[in-house]
Design an enzyme around this catalytic site. Structure first.
Site, short mmCIF file in Angstrom:
data_model
loop_
_atom_site.label_atom_id
_atom_site.label_comp_id
_atom_site.label_asym_id
_atom_site.label_seq_id
_atom_site.Cartn_x
_atom_site.Cartn_y
_atom_site.Cartn_z
N HIS A 1 40.41 29.79 35.42
CA HIS A 1 39.53 30.96 35.45
C HIS A 1 38.12 30.65 34.99
O HIS A 1 37.36 31.55 34.68
CB HIS A 1 40.11 32.09 34.59
CG HIS A 1 40.90 33.10 35.39
ND1 HIS A 1 41.78 32.72 36.36
CD2 HIS A 1 40.92 34.45 35.36
CE1 HIS A 1 42.33 33.81 36.88
NE2 HIS A 1 41.82 34.87 36.31
N GLU B 1 41.70 35.63 50.48
CA GLU B 1 40.38 35.00 50.36
C GLU B 1 39.98 34.23 51.61
O GLU B 1 38.86 34.33 52.09
CB GLU B 1 40.32 34.08 49.14
CG GLU B 1 40.24 34.80 47.81
CD GLU B 1 41.58 35.30 47.32
OE1 GLU B 1 42.60 35.02 47.99
OE2 GLU B 1 41.62 35.96 46.27
#
Lengths: 333, 355
Positions: free
Chosen positions: B128, B59
């Site tokens: 999440h 990322e």
């Protein structure tokens, strides 16, 4: 700004090339010596990370680059900026925080840019510009250009995740990236042996299936040959290359002084490396091979002195940014 | 009027932007695959080839790659399936993307969109489903956009792609299946403009993204009870357009700020601060906020009911603010609770993903 780009012809370097390399290294040295000399005036009010002792890496690589090739760098960026042809007047003005500085006084020594030389930017977060270099190469791929993007970084940058992330991605897509690791054996005061296992840095890159090698970073011709070979490899579409250049920083991590008193490295070690002064070695080689004489050496010194003094004059005379400019450039139009 | 979903609106915005501008490319884990990021990149790989890229799980590095490409004239759209993973790229977003234009004196800029997907429910838990918009909105140089409707999703994504700055574009998963009018052509909704979605006189509710949907549900009930609320959907968190809010407060004198993020240092607090600074004399009651508690998200559905604020909490808070008699309010809330679905960890019982 005063930087000469040449090319090695054949295996041995020609006289013109050697002299140009010498001029470029000497320009970097003298600019930084001047910064060190004037730093105590406390008018350059920003951290400076001097690259004295490491000039051969920047020059050896950049002598092979064309203007279209892009360069990204780190906190110790003066040498890369100058070697790529960055404007030294604007660099000095930036160190003085002036409006005519290359970053209009918003960057200081650690944020140099000269887009006219395709020096895209230098930043001090370790490893921070390595992935940007691959991004520049990815853009070239989309734009069907065959130029090369070069990342200069130190030995500690390979400890950052972005290094491996970037080499992995660049290898996967065979991007035109040249990774130049300047291994000067220390990160601030911490020696390499306390940070990494006993393996060469270039071998990490080999693990990502790219061509990688080590070069004597104090021998401008060795760096130059390695870079030339690397560029040939990259431009033929075979993917990125990493060159680990072994070199040494003479002065303290940040600032204009010697730092042997700190005790993290020995005086003997510093003396040994100073014997391998890249500028002195090239000068002696040229004298020995009768490529250069005292007259020309003196002429070069004077030319460079003139450039450096003019840059300081330009910087000191440049105005500071206006109050009204503070909030400018937060967002692009 | 054509109606499509929020998810389809995003797909269409990317598709039309790519057609319009060859410098636009999309990159992210799973972008070209069969699931195509909840369908938001469906069919793009077939149409645009290598401009639709998968990526390694890097990322931070890949955000840097996108920044570098943006500096050299491309307009990348980087997709993160979960905003939580974008935290791995915080260095590149904050240190490089947000600062580049300023720290180099305006010499270069980073036109780059980070699509960050947030959500709630279905046991996604602490890692999440985080709604961290306030963190991004804190950073100078970033723009933060959070559309609530399909129309705004398309128009604001097109604006974000065209913008010459890094934009964090935050999409709520529970909005993906909502329907709304979306014009077929390429159009832009300007960044930095809030929208009044309902006008009223009793109080001003400022909300964003999915909480705007909950707010609209709440004011339907409140309206029947005789309460008229003015609802402002922020759409953009940064740069923040507070004119609409201030003007509304001058009219209503009361503020309720609603955010899907956490309580402390959240965006609702910013709205209250702005109003207190700029329209204090018009306030006739202490401003209030509804947010998540300062608690990480629990996974179990048993606790979802007590964790997520929803329309019932909004109804309750509004009634409190307007000093409605508690027995009447309790009756109103009770009738709403009766309509509660069995589960509160999905937008509706028919919802079976994607999560």
């Amino acid at each position: 700004m005063g930087v000469v780009h040449g090319d090695i012809s054949g295996k041995g370097a020609n006289a013109g090339f050697l002299i140009d390399s010498y001029k470029n290294m000497l320009l970097i040295r003298r600019v930084e010596e001047k910064i060190a000399e004037l730093y105590s005036e406390r008018e350059m009010r920003c951290p400076v990370h001097l690259s004295i002792g490491q000039e051969a890496v920047a020059v050896g690589v950049c002598m092979n680059l064309s203007k279209e090739d892009t360069v990204f760098s780190n906190h110790r960026a003066h040498s890369h900026y100058i070697a790529k042809g960055g404007d030294i007047n604007r660099m000095l003005a930036e160190l003085y925080g002036k409006a005519e500085g290359c970053s209009k006084g918003r960057g200081g020594s650690m944020h140099l840019i000269d887009l006219s030389a395709n020096f895209i930017g230098a930043t001090p977060i370790v490893g921070g510009t390595i992935p940007l270099t691959a991004g520049s190469a990815l853009a070239s791929k989309f734009q069907n250009k065959n130029n090369v993007s070069v990342a200069f970084f130190g030995d500690s940058a390979v400890e950052e995740g972005v290094f491996s992330e970037t080499v992995n991605f660049s290898s996967l897509h065979k991007l035109n990236v040249l990774f130049i690791c300047e291994n000067n054996l220390y990160s601030v005061l911490t020696p390499l042996k306390d940070r990494q296992p006993q393996r060469e840095i270039f071998k990490i890159a080999q693990g990502h299936d790219i061509l990688a090698c080590q070069a004597d970073g104090n021998d401008v011709l060795k760096v130059c040959e390695a870079a030339k070979e690397a560029l040939r490899h990259i431009k033929s579409g075979k993917g990125p290359v990493l060159i680990e250049c072994m070199t040494y920083r003479w002065l303290e991590h940040c600032g204009p002084n010697d730092d042997v008193n700190l005790g993290y490295r020995t005086e003997e070690e510093v003396i040994e490396w100073k014997k391998k002064d890249p500028i002195k070695m090239l000068k002696e080689k040229m004298i020995k091979e009768k490529i250069i004489g005292n007259d020309l050496l003196e002429k070069i010194e004077l030319e460079i002195l003139d450039k450096v003094n003019n840059a300081v004059k330009f910087a000191k005379n440049s105005p500071f940014p206006e109050k009204e400019s503070l909030s400018k450039h937060v967002y692009a139009e | 009027m054509r109606k499509i979903t929020y998810g389809e609106a995003i797909r269409e915005a990317i598709d039309q932007s790519m057609e319009d501008d060859p410098s636009v490319f999309v990159i992210g884990e799973g972008v070209p695959d069969i699931k195509s990021v909840f369908g938001t990149t469906k069919g793009l790989a077939e149409k645009y080839g290598n401009r639709v890229m998968d990526m390694p799980l890097s990322e931070n590095g890949m955000s840097g790659v996108c920044i570098g490409a943006a500096l050299m004239g491309m307009r990348p759209i980087m997709v993160h399936l979960r905003l939580d993973f974008l935290l791995l790229a915080f260095d590149q977003i904050v240190n490089n993307a947000a600062k580049w234009h300023y720290m180099f004196g305006g010499k270069a800029n980073v036109p780059l969109v980070f699509r960050a997907i947030i959500g709630m429910g279905w046991g996604q838990g602490a890692q999440h489903s985080q709604n961290l918009q306030a963190i991004f909105a804190h950073i100078p140089g970033l723009k933060v956009v959070m559309p609530a409707t399909p129309y705004d999703a398309k128009g604001l994504l097109i604006s974000s792609i065209r913008d010459n700055n890094p934009v964090v574009f935050i999409e709520h998963r529970w909005l993906y299946n909502t329907w709304g009018h979306v014009p077929e052509e390429l159009y832009a909704v300007p960044i930095g403009k809030a929208k009044m979605v309902s006008s009223g006189k009793d109080l001003t509710i400022v909300s964003t993204s999915y909480m705007t949907a909950e707010t609209l549900k709440a004011i339907n009930v409140l309206e029947k009870y005789g309460i008229s609320a003015e609802v402002i959907d922020l759409r953009t968190l940064k740069p923040l357009d507070d004119t609409l809010i201030i003007n509304s407060i001058k009219k209503t004198g009361k503020l309720l700020a609603i955010d899907s993020g956490y309580y402390t240092n959240g965006f609702a607090g910013e709205i209250i601060t702005r109003v207190s600074e700029k329209a204090f004399e018009f306030l006739n009651a202490a401003p209030q906020r509804i947010t998540l508690p300062d608690i990480p998200t629990p996974s179990t559905p048993a606790l979802a009911r007590y964790y997520y604020p929803r329309h019932i909490n909004i109804i309750q808070k509004v009634c409190e603010m307007l000093g409605k008699p508690s027995n009447e309010v309790e009756k109103l809330l009770e009738s709403e609770r009766k309509k509660d679905p069995k589960h509160l960890d999905v937008p509706d019982e028919s919802f079976s993903g994607p999560f």
